[in-house]
Motif scaffolding. Structure first.
Motif, PDB file in Angstrom:
ATOM      1  N   TYR A  80       0.856  -1.188   0.000  1.00  0.00           N
ATOM      2  CA  TYR A  80       0.000   0.000   0.000  1.00  0.00           C
ATOM      3  C   TYR A  80       0.890   1.235   0.000  1.00  0.00           C
ATOM      4  O   TYR A  80       1.792   1.354   0.831  1.00  0.00           O
ATOM      5  N   HIS A  81       0.642   2.121  -0.954  1.00  0.00           N
ATOM      6  CA  HIS A  81       1.384   3.381  -1.033  1.00  0.00           C
ATOM      7  C   HIS A  81       0.437   4.514  -0.629  1.00  0.00           C
ATOM      8  O   HIS A  81      -0.525   4.791  -1.356  1.00  0.00           O
ATOM      9  N   PRO A  82       0.691   5.161   0.506  1.00  0.00           N
ATOM     10  CA  PRO A  82      -0.223   6.218   0.989  1.00  0.00           C
ATOM     11  C   PRO A  82      -0.049   7.517   0.208  1.00  0.00           C
ATOM     12  O   PRO A  82       0.534   8.478   0.692  1.00  0.00           O
ATOM     13  N   GLU A  83      -0.522   7.506  -1.017  1.00  0.00           N
ATOM     14  CA  GLU A  83      -0.455   8.680  -1.875  1.00  0.00           C
ATOM     15  C   GLU A  83      -1.865   9.185  -2.103  1.00  0.00           C
ATOM     16  O   GLU A  83      -2.821   8.594  -1.641  1.00  0.00           O
ATOM     17  N   VAL A  84      -1.974  10.262  -2.846  1.00  0.00           N
ATOM     18  CA  VAL A  84      -3.289  10.753  -3.246  1.00  0.00           C
ATOM     19  C   VAL A  84      -3.344  10.701  -4.764  1.00  0.00           C
ATOM     20  O   VAL A  84      -2.600  11.423  -5.421  1.00  0.00           O
TER      21      VAL A  84
END
Length: 128
Positions: A80-84
């Motif tokens: 999981y990459h916590p980007e927007v």
């Protein structure tokens, strides 16, 4: 003298419980597991949508379920990459990759024997 490759179960044993490969078959050969593992092994790390495009007949719900089970079994890694917007990628794990020789042997067997299976089916069906 070589060891027997298939151990003999004690008399009266439940074949489903005595078969040493039954748990492996349940894990690895569930419907959609092999296409998912093949796609991840062949194409590397992928997002959900990429897998969905490669495995055209799988539904999103089933792909989600299969990926979760493969992650739980340790055959797939979810990152999981916590980007927007957030980005999630899937890749085959080392444990999943260790199945490659098994799949290669099965592919060799299929190439050598599926025509024989088809002939046997045709002969069986013609006898009816």
């Amino acid at each position: 003298m070589t060891a027997d490759p298939m151990p003999i179960a004690p008399p009266g044993a439940d074949p489903q419980l005595a078969c040493p490969i039954a748990p492996v078959v349940d894990i690895v050969f569930s419907r959609w597991t092999t296409p998912v593992l093949w796609a991840l092994h062949t194409y590397g790390r992928q997002r959900f949508v990429e897998l969905e495009r490669r495995i055209t007949r799988i539904t999103p719900k089933v792909l989600t379920q299969r990926l979760r089970q493969l992650e739980r079994d340790g055959l797939v890694v979810r990152t999981y990459h916590p980007e927007v917007p957030p980005r999630v990628e899937y890749e085959i794990s080392d444990l999943g990759r260790s199945l490659a020789p098994l799949f290669a042997h099965l592919a060799d067997w299929a190439a050598a024997n599926l025509p024989k299976v088809e002939q046997a089916r045709d002969a069986y069906d013609a006898a009816d």
